[in-house]
Design an enzyme around this catalytic site. Structure first.
Site, PDB file in Angstrom:
ATOM      1  CG  HIS B 254      -1.830   1.153   1.343  1.00 15.15           C
ATOM      2  ND1 HIS B 254      -3.127   1.129   0.886  1.00 15.15           N
ATOM      3  CD2 HIS B 254      -1.630   2.399   1.853  1.00 15.15           C
ATOM      4  CE1 HIS B 254      -3.696   2.309   1.108  1.00 15.15           C
ATOM      5  NE2 HIS B 254      -2.804   3.098   1.697  1.00 15.15           N
ATOM      6  CD  GLU B 255       1.628   3.612   3.669  1.00 15.45           C
ATOM      7  OE1 GLU B 255       1.810   4.682   3.046  1.00 15.45           O
ATOM      8  OE2 GLU B 255       0.589   3.383   4.326  1.00 15.45           O
ATOM      9  CG  HIS B 258       0.303   6.366  -0.531  1.00 16.28           C
ATOM     10  ND1 HIS B 258      -0.708   7.133  -1.057  1.00 16.28           N
ATOM     11  CD2 HIS B 258      -0.286   5.607   0.435  1.00 16.28           C
ATOM     12  CE1 HIS B 258      -1.857   6.864  -0.436  1.00 16.28           C
ATOM     13  NE2 HIS B 258      -1.626   5.929   0.471  1.00 16.28           N
ATOM     14  CD  GLU B 284      -5.969   5.525   0.484  1.00 14.18           C
ATOM     15  OE1 GLU B 284      -5.003   6.291   0.677  1.00 14.18           O
ATOM     16  OE2 GLU B 284      -6.211   4.533   1.205  1.00 14.18           O
TER      17      GLU B 284
END
Lengths: 489, 489
Positions: B254-255, B258, B284
């Site tokens: 997930h990170e 980003h 997101e």
């Protein structure tokens, strides 16, 4: 708000931003991803621009004119703010920008010249750096001595003539001592492989024993050990060499001296101009006293010997006395940062004399290598075999640090004075050191020196702590006694 | 220099300083000594003061009046600078200071109230925060909708009405799906103890497989995983739970979404207003697409299953299909951040509706707990048993983040749109995912979305990437297909 309060509120924010700049420097040496350098350079330049604008803010001059100090500490704050403002406003913006540009370039050229053993590649840009720093020094000196003006950045209130008087007495005695010690059989040396993780763990315990508060600090790994930050966030770094644990252990004690100084400044001065060490020389007095007079003492090394045996097993050394001799081994070498306690100051005095000649215009950069090698041979008895062992060994001059080197030796002189005084006050110190506890000494230093931050000028600070004017006498007496006994001279 | 060039030089320094502030935030969560917090607060406040002064600098307004954009990118820069300047100048300094003061206090009160399970201790200060944010929203809205004005900070160019239209279609279908899935037998779960060091090593490999460039970033440990920084220095954090390796592995993916977004922005936009992701929603969309549509796909989990077996041995799961079901397990729970892909948006929609009512003045803070619990029971079929599982679970409102929550679900909607489009363009993607290689998808996202930075407004960016106006349809179709198959619905 009074002018004083307005000035202090402004100064407080400036100090906070300076701490941020310091933290960026720490990050760069410890954490920064390797490809981030170009972006970091812009970030630092933007922050330095903010700091410069704040230091030269015309409101500061107005506030200074009207401000009235409420007490002695307030008077010290005003003294420090006035000095920083004068320093920042005297140098034309054009010159400051040129210095930043040229020294940034010179540092890269120095690193390449050093790797290539090619002083000729470095000396032209060194010439430029010297010329710019001479111009800056002239702007700061306003008719006074140029080198003295540069010295104020690192050791406010001190002149080259004062230093020269003490250094001149030091040099011949140190040169004699080193020659005599090297004439003797070499003491034993450590042998074995020393697990870096165990070195780190022991270094952390040493730092804490010497008073480093890890709730307001941390220890990381970097290529060159350093201490950074003030107040509630003071960080140190170390490094490990599996063959040489003394490098890690003693550099940690040294950096702990710097860090504990910053941590021990009176909390009332937090984020004010007074909330930092008084000068580079006083800083170095703390780090060297922790490292040498305490850390390399017979009493403390006895405790350390037992610790190392317990953690590393056989270290190739039989007993405490032999370990003490190994820790304080005098050895041939060319590199200042690797020098033992006896020879270290000879390296510094060489640089002090050469850089004064450069700044005075009495020595051209083109003649530096010959001047260096002649002087080295005179003091050490042999000449550097390659430029990286000689004039290319230190980064300092490439980044324009003229006036900085003498603070190393001044710090040692101050350490000598402070050590003599604290020994008089603490007759049983060796008993505590022999148990691995330097806290009576570090507590003495906290109370007499460290807590005051920038309250007093450096010389005055040492004088009130010791009751005597600083001189080279205590350091020389200490070195002659210590190495006289170690080498049976 | 032209007005445009002066403006851009100023903006570039502001961006550089904003990066410094971001790095301080990173340091605070990863490296800062625990007792340094009071000093850090002053450092951050000083830096925020500098940033605020730059953003409201009257010269910016003058430059903006005269500046002419040289090209489309220049026009986007001007749009972003104009927006930031208007945002900063519309809010009175008194209100901005009051908001900073109250939200700082409210965050502490929230943490204590949460630990004590005492909403009554929190709701009065929440009332103050709501009132101040309403006042701020009114100043920003200049007669328009207050909530929409707050939303612009996180999702420029989007209105609550637009979101509402898509969210309303989502909610009943998700509630039905979750009820049906939870009616089915629970899928298998992992069992065993998973060495944190092995988790870290695998997480690092996953981050690199998903395109994270470690020469311009680093992975550390923090209490809550996050990504920070732009351009050449984008860092992420993760955490490990020995019983739950999915927490570390999927939060890292997930990170990485980003971080890779920030790293992949066109280098020409470095340290300019365009050199950051277009919005929270678009950000997101990248992180959720990496994590869910790619990372939790049948094809990729097949590869991950084999990796985990090779590294951890027996993980309590027999084959790829069972592992896929375990990764995508739908489970009862109260906490948004722990929710599965199917239920996550129901949590967000709850907050979106409640926070709009708070800001509109239709719901008083004192009535929030009942409203929360009623709504939760309606969507999930059971009520929170304690406040820390209910209205006290998220920090967001305590720090004044109203308008932020909906960007989580908007990001999922955008991810649904982008995923549908990239699947059309990459018919063989599953073959590569099954070999542990998501690069065709991440490369598609780089080229269509990430490299543009702030060139386009968020909706326009998604539309040009997918060829269609954003809607909830692709996400719903994806979820119904995926969980329909997994749970045989």
């Amino acid at each position: 708000m009074s002018a004083y309060d307005e000035l202090m509120a402004h100064a407080r924010e400036t100090q906070a931003l300076a701490q941020v700049a310091g933290r960026l420097g720490w990050d760069q040496e410890t954490m920064m991803p390797r490809a981030a350098a170009p972006q970091r350079a812009e970030e630092m330049a933007a922050l330095e621009g903010v700091l410069h604008a704040r230091r030269t803010d015309p409101r500061v001059a107005e506030w200074l004119e009207r401000a009235e100090a409420p007490d002695a500490a307030g008077a010290a704050q005003l003294r420090l703010i006035r000095r920083a403002h004068a320093r920042a406003t005297k140098v034309p913006a054009r010159l400051a920008a040129e210095l930043a540009r040229v020294t940034s370039r010179a540092q890269g050229i120095w690193a390449e010249a050093r790797a290539a053993e090619d002083p000729g590649a470095f000396l032209p840009v060194l010439s430029e750096v010297v010329a710019l720093r001479r111009e800056e020094g002239a702007a700061l000196a306003e008719g006074g001595d140029v080198y003295d003006a540069l010295l104020q950045d690192y050791e406010p209130g001190t002149t080259a003539a004062e230093l020269e008087a003490m250094f001149a007495a030091l040099r011949p005695r140190l040169a004699e001592l080193r020659a005599a010690a090297l004439d003797r059989p070499a003491p034993p040396a450590l042998s074995g492989r020393f697990d870096p993780a165990v070195q780190h763990a022991l270094a952390q315990e040493l730092a804490q024993a010497f008073g480093y508060d890890l709730s307001r600090g941390r220890i990381d790994t970097a290529v060159h050990p350093f201490s950074s930050g003030s107040g509630l966030d003071v960080r140190i770094t170390t490094r490990t060499d599996p063959a040489d644990p003394f490098n890690c252990l003693y550099s940690t004690i040294h950096e702990t001296g710097h860090a504990a100084y910053e941590q021990n400044i009176d909390a009332a001065y937090l984020l004010t101009p007074m909330g930092e060490g008084a000068s580079m020389g006083v800083h170095e007095s703390q780090s060297r006293l922790y490292e040498n007079q305490l850390g390399r003492s017979r009493a403390f090394t006895g405790w350390l010997f037992r610790q190392m045996r317990a953690r590393f097993g056989d270290i190739g050394i039989a007993d405490e006395e032999a370990f003490y001799a190994a820790v304080n081994r005098v050895h041939r070498g060319f590199i200042r940062t690797e020098a033992d306690e006896l020879q270290y100051n000879l390296h510094v005095l060489l640089r002090f004399d050469l850089e004064r000649a450069l700044i005075a215009g009495d020595l051209a950069a083109g003649d530096l290598e010959a001047a260096w090698n002649d002087r080295f041979a005179a003091d050490f008895g042999y000449a550097p075999e390659r430029p990286s062992d000689g004039l290319l060994q230190d980064v300092h001059w490439s980044v324009g640090l003229f006036g900085y080197f003498p603070t190393y030796t001044l710090g040692n002189l101050y350490a000598g004075c402070l050590h003599a005084a604290l020994r008089r006050d603490l007759p049983d110190l060796d008993d505590r050191l022999a148990a691995g506890d330097p806290s009576p000494a570090t507590e003495w230093l906290r109370a007499r020196v460290q807590r005051h931050g920038g309250l007093m000028e450096p010389r005055a600070l040492i004088e009130q702590a010791t009751g005597e004017a600083p001189s080279e006498v205590p350091l020389l007496a200490y070195l002659e006694e210590k190495f006289g006994r170690l080498y049976r001279l």
